[in-house]
Design a protein around this motif. Structure first.
Motif, PDB file in Angstrom:
ATOM      1  N   VAL A 180       0.834  -1.274   0.221  1.00 61.28           N
ATOM      2  CA  VAL A 180       0.003   0.105  -0.141  1.00 61.28           C
ATOM      3  C   VAL A 180       0.763   1.301  -0.008  1.00 61.28           C
ATOM      4  O   VAL A 180       0.779   2.105  -0.790  1.00 61.28           O
ATOM      5  N   LEU A 181       2.132   1.288   0.714  1.00 59.96           N
ATOM      6  CA  LEU A 181       2.741   2.358   1.005  1.00 59.96           C
ATOM      7  C   LEU A 181       3.991   2.073   1.363  1.00 59.96           C
ATOM      8  O   LEU A 181       4.460   1.029   2.032  1.00 59.96           O
ATOM      9  N   TRP A 182       5.174   2.720   0.543  1.00 59.69           N
ATOM     10  CA  TRP A 182       6.543   2.695   1.088  1.00 59.69           C
ATOM     11  C   TRP A 182       6.974   3.974   1.251  1.00 59.69           C
ATOM     12  O   TRP A 182       6.894   4.800   0.363  1.00 59.69           O
ATOM     13  N   THR A 183       7.380   4.404   2.566  1.00 60.61           N
ATOM     14  CA  THR A 183       7.914   5.803   2.873  1.00 60.61           C
ATOM     15  C   THR A 183       8.836   5.862   3.886  1.00 60.61           C
ATOM     16  O   THR A 183       9.161   4.951   4.757  1.00 60.61           O
ATOM     17  N   ALA A 184       9.531   6.857   4.067  1.00 59.75           N
ATOM     18  CA  ALA A 184      10.455   6.887   5.239  1.00 59.75           C
ATOM     19  C   ALA A 184       9.812   8.111   6.391  1.00 59.75           C
ATOM     20  O   ALA A 184      10.246   8.200   7.301  1.00 59.75           O
ATOM     21  N   ASP A 185       8.720   8.515   5.826  1.00 60.45           N
ATOM     22  CA  ASP A 185       7.902   9.502   6.710  1.00 60.45           C
ATOM     23  C   ASP A 185       7.113   8.625   7.689  1.00 60.45           C
ATOM     24  O   ASP A 185       6.005   8.289   7.188  1.00 60.45           O
ATOM     25  N   ARG A 186       7.464   8.777   8.907  1.00 61.00           N
ATOM     26  CA  ARG A 186       6.442   8.060   9.789  1.00 61.00           C
ATOM     27  C   ARG A 186       5.115   8.462   9.966  1.00 61.00           C
ATOM     28  O   ARG A 186       4.120   8.031  10.274  1.00 61.00           O
ATOM     29  N   ALA A 187       5.038   9.927   9.911  1.00 68.03           N
ATOM     30  CA  ALA A 187       3.787  10.630   9.989  1.00 68.03           C
ATOM     31  C   ALA A 187       2.741  10.216   8.937  1.00 68.03           C
ATOM     32  O   ALA A 187       1.680   9.943   9.085  1.00 68.03           O
ATOM     33  N   GLU A 188       3.385  10.407   7.652  1.00 67.83           N
ATOM     34  CA  GLU A 188       2.737   9.706   6.664  1.00 67.83           C
ATOM     35  C   GLU A 188       1.992   8.325   6.572  1.00 67.83           C
ATOM     36  O   GLU A 188       0.940   7.756   6.062  1.00 67.83           O
ATOM     37  N   LEU A 189       3.077   7.511   7.254  1.00 73.16           N
ATOM     38  CA  LEU A 189       2.513   6.134   7.367  1.00 73.16           C
ATOM     39  C   LEU A 189       1.507   5.928   8.362  1.00 73.16           C
ATOM     40  O   LEU A 189       0.507   5.444   8.216  1.00 73.16           O
ATOM     41  N   ARG A 190       1.380   6.945   9.639  1.00 72.54           N
ATOM     42  CA  ARG A 190       0.327   6.995  10.473  1.00 72.54           C
ATOM     43  C   ARG A 190      -1.046   7.448   9.979  1.00 72.54           C
ATOM     44  O   ARG A 190      -2.036   6.943  10.175  1.00 72.54           O
ATOM     45  N   THR A 191      -0.857   8.391   8.840  1.00 73.57           N
ATOM     46  CA  THR A 191      -1.855   8.854   8.175  1.00 73.57           C
ATOM     47  C   THR A 191      -2.495   7.876   7.428  1.00 73.57           C
ATOM     48  O   THR A 191      -3.792   7.849   7.313  1.00 73.57           O
ATOM     49  N   GLN A 192      -1.801   6.988   6.523  1.00 76.74           N
ATOM     50  CA  GLN A 192      -2.455   6.071   5.841  1.00 76.74           C
ATOM     51  C   GLN A 192      -3.081   5.055   6.603  1.00 76.74           C
ATOM     52  O   GLN A 192      -4.057   4.634   6.082  1.00 76.74           O
ATOM     53  N   VAL A 193      -2.479   4.809   7.568  1.00 74.79           N
ATOM     54  CA  VAL A 193      -2.933   3.646   8.475  1.00 74.79           C
ATOM     55  C   VAL A 193      -4.364   4.314   8.944  1.00 74.79           C
ATOM     56  O   VAL A 193      -5.480   3.788   8.946  1.00 74.79           O
ATOM     57  N   SER A 194      -4.372   5.411   9.540  1.00 74.32           N
ATOM     58  CA  SER A 194      -5.702   6.088   9.868  1.00 74.32           C
ATOM     59  C   SER A 194      -6.694   6.231   8.764  1.00 74.32           C
ATOM     60  O   SER A 194      -8.044   5.653   9.000  1.00 74.32           O
ATOM     61  N   ARG A 195      -6.420   6.381   7.769  1.00 79.00           N
ATOM     62  CA  ARG A 195      -7.531   6.547   6.437  1.00 79.00           C
ATOM     63  C   ARG A 195      -7.912   5.061   6.223  1.00 79.00           C
ATOM     64  O   ARG A 195      -9.074   4.950   6.008  1.00 79.00           O
ATOM     65  N   LEU A 196      -6.973   4.040   6.236  1.00 79.83           N
ATOM     66  CA  LEU A 196      -7.610   2.652   5.982  1.00 79.83           C
ATOM     67  C   LEU A 196      -8.705   2.246   6.973  1.00 79.83           C
ATOM     68  O   LEU A 196      -9.540   1.611   6.543  1.00 79.83           O
ATOM     69  N   GLY A 197      -8.156   2.803   8.203  1.00 84.35           N
ATOM     70  CA  GLY A 197      -9.017   2.216   9.598  1.00 84.35           C
ATOM     71  C   GLY A 197     -10.610   3.093   9.009  1.00 84.35           C
ATOM     72  O   GLY A 197     -11.504   2.527   9.492  1.00 84.35           O
ATOM     73  N   ALA A 198     -10.421   4.201   9.029  1.00 79.57           N
ATOM     74  CA  ALA A 198     -11.785   4.940   8.660  1.00 79.57           C
ATOM     75  C   ALA A 198     -12.417   4.546   7.408  1.00 79.57           C
ATOM     76  O   ALA A 198     -13.625   4.372   7.371  1.00 79.57           O
ATOM     77  N   ALA A 199     -11.691   4.075   6.567  1.00 77.63           N
ATOM     78  CA  ALA A 199     -12.515   3.204   5.437  1.00 77.63           C
ATOM     79  C   ALA A 199     -13.055   1.978   5.882  1.00 77.63           C
ATOM     80  O   ALA A 199     -13.567   1.391   4.828  1.00 77.63           O
ATOM     81  N   GLY A 200     -12.750   1.755   6.961  1.00 84.89           N
ATOM     82  CA  GLY A 200     -13.473   0.236   7.455  1.00 84.89           C
ATOM     83  C   GLY A 200     -12.536  -0.932   7.241  1.00 84.89           C
ATOM     84  O   GLY A 200     -13.005  -2.119   7.310  1.00 84.89           O
ATOM     85  N   VAL A 201     -11.096  -0.584   6.937  1.00 83.03           N
ATOM     86  CA  VAL A 201     -10.389  -1.853   6.430  1.00 83.03           C
ATOM     87  C   VAL A 201      -9.869  -2.509   7.908  1.00 83.03           C
ATOM     88  O   VAL A 201      -9.666  -1.793   8.932  1.00 83.03           O
ATOM     89  N   ASP A 202     -10.057  -3.727   8.113  1.00 80.02           N
ATOM     90  CA  ASP A 202      -9.789  -4.467   9.442  1.00 80.02           C
ATOM     91  C   ASP A 202      -8.266  -4.458   9.722  1.00 80.02           C
ATOM     92  O   ASP A 202      -7.385  -4.717   8.742  1.00 80.02           O
ATOM     93  N   PRO A 203      -7.927  -3.783  10.836  1.00 76.55           N
ATOM     94  CA  PRO A 203      -6.806  -3.598  11.461  1.00 76.55           C
ATOM     95  C   PRO A 203      -5.675  -5.036  11.408  1.00 76.55           C
ATOM     96  O   PRO A 203      -4.352  -4.740  11.060  1.00 76.55           O
ATOM     97  N   GLU A 204      -6.391  -6.079  11.407  1.00 75.06           N
ATOM     98  CA  GLU A 204      -5.741  -7.451  11.354  1.00 75.06           C
ATOM     99  C   GLU A 204      -5.345  -7.799   9.912  1.00 75.06           C
ATOM    100  O   GLU A 204      -4.251  -8.759   9.820  1.00 75.06           O
ATOM    101  N   SER A 205      -5.846  -6.980   8.950  1.00 80.67           N
ATOM    102  CA  SER A 205      -5.283  -7.284   7.797  1.00 80.67           C
ATOM    103  C   SER A 205      -4.078  -6.444   7.191  1.00 80.67           C
ATOM    104  O   SER A 205      -3.752  -6.437   6.173  1.00 80.67           O
ATOM    105  N   LEU A 206      -3.566  -5.543   7.867  1.00 80.52           N
ATOM    106  CA  LEU A 206      -2.550  -4.555   7.608  1.00 80.52           C
ATOM    107  C   LEU A 206      -1.383  -5.079   8.344  1.00 80.52           C
ATOM    108  O   LEU A 206      -1.318  -5.664   9.470  1.00 80.52           O
TER     109      LEU A 206
END
Length: 93
Positions: free
Chosen positions: A32-58
């Motif tokens: 889904v994402l390849w980055t060196a920016d930890r804030a960008e990683l957190r933002t993407q995880v939050s977006r996926l969670g808000a979209a209803g993606v199961d956290p166990e599938s990440l």
């Protein structure tokens, strides 16, 4: 210690359930994402969670770097193959 066997059996059952859910014949891991920016990683995880993606599938992977380079983060998502029987891990909501 009272309850230790029951707790251990529940943990083992959960590990088996997780392993079966992400088995190679049930689907595949999609980058889904390849980055060196930890804030960008957190933002993407939050977006996926808000979209209803199961956290166990990440899956978040941070391969260690032996030199002085900053860490790189990889965010992957388990996507169920059609017909595998488990549609919850790969659904968007």
């Amino acid at each position: 210690m009272p309850g230790q066997r029951k707790r251990r059996e529940q943990q083992q059952a959960e590990q088996r359930r997780r392993a079966a859910r992400t088995a190679p014949d049930a689907g595949h891991w999609e980058l889904v994402l390849w980055t060196a920016d930890r804030a960008e990683l957190r933002t993407q995880v939050s977006r996926l969670g808000a979209a209803g993606v199961d956290p166990e599938s990440l899956w978040i992977d941070a391969p260690c770097s032996r030199d002085a380079s900053p860490p790189v983060y990889r965010l992957s998502r388990f996507v169920s193959d059609p017909g595998s029987g488990d549609t919850a891990a790969g659904s968007d909501g």
